[in-house]
Design an enzyme around this catalytic site. Structure first.
Site, PDB file in Angstrom:
ATOM      1  N   LYS A   1      38.847  65.977  62.173  1.00 38.83           N
ATOM      2  CA  LYS A   1      39.956  64.889  62.092  1.00 38.83           C
ATOM      3  C   LYS A   1      41.090  65.024  63.168  1.00 38.83           C
ATOM      4  O   LYS A   1      41.658  66.144  63.059  1.00 38.83           O
ATOM      5  CB  LYS A   1      40.397  65.083  60.758  1.00 38.83           C
TER       6      LYS A   1
ATOM      7  N   HIS B   1      55.584  69.230  49.584  1.00 38.47           N
ATOM      8  CA  HIS B   1      54.882  70.400  49.827  1.00 38.47           C
ATOM      9  C   HIS B   1      55.878  71.414  49.882  1.00 38.47           C
ATOM     10  O   HIS B   1      55.698  72.617  49.155  1.00 38.47           O
ATOM     11  CB  HIS B   1      54.346  70.348  51.257  1.00 38.47           C
TER      12      HIS B   1
END
Ligand code: PNS
Length: 160
Positions: free
Chosen positions: A41, A17
């Site tokens: 989630k 990332h």
């Protein structure tokens, strides 16, 4: 001003990332890292922690801003007057899902374009899920995530 939004879950941010964020920050005037609040989630880190970890590892990149968002990505884009979604592509296997999302986002807002950056070969095998697995079973995190967040991951895993 060319503004790109780099969206994701970042649970946690990896060197893959960071590579896309750093390279994107050279291409765009501003990169906004959009951290998705996923109510369905439960992650390793909560949303505030994820944002803080990304802020910490991007503090040397002055044109990078980190925000959290709920709902549709195109709404975040509008809020920041951004027209480009920046995504990293690791492998061919990412393509189908990313292609579908790019088309959906363009359908939702025709002003929005998705640009893909090939992840550096060094990080093409990396994912946040793999990092969590390695951490869970006591593997070495060095080279997978920025050094300065390794203690945070280890501590979180031990708490769980
Ligand atoms: O790191 P991830 O989990 O692969 O990132 C997925 C993300 C955050 C890019 C994607 O789930 C997303 O954009 N969610 C926001 C909801 C949305 O806009 N959906 C419409 C496009 S399919």
């Amino acid at each position: 001003m060319k503004i790109a939004v780099y969206p994701g879950s970042f649970d946690p941010v990896t060197l893959g990332h960071l590579d896309v964020i750093a390279r994107g920050s050279k291409v765009f005037d501003k990169v906004i890292v959009g951290v998705l609040v996923n109510v369905d989630k439960k992650g390793l880190f909560n949303i505030e922690e994820r944002v803080e970890l990304i802020k910490r590892v991007t503090k040397n990149l002055p044109n990078v801003e980190v925000v959290s968002f709920e709902g549709l990505l195109v709404d975040l884009m509008r809020e920041y007057s951004a027209h480009v979604i920046l995504k990293g592509l690791r492998a061919f296997s990412d393509f189908e899902y990313e292609f579908q999302m790019a088309l959906m986002n363009n359908k939702l807002d025709p002003e929005v374009e998705t640009l893909f950056m090939m992840t550096s070969a060094d990080y093409s095998y990396l994912s946040s899920s793999a990092v969590k697995q390695v951490a869970k079973f006591g593997g070495i995190l060095k080279g997978l995530v920025p050094d300065e967040i390794i203690p945070d991951i280890t501590r979180k895993i031990n708490e769980k």
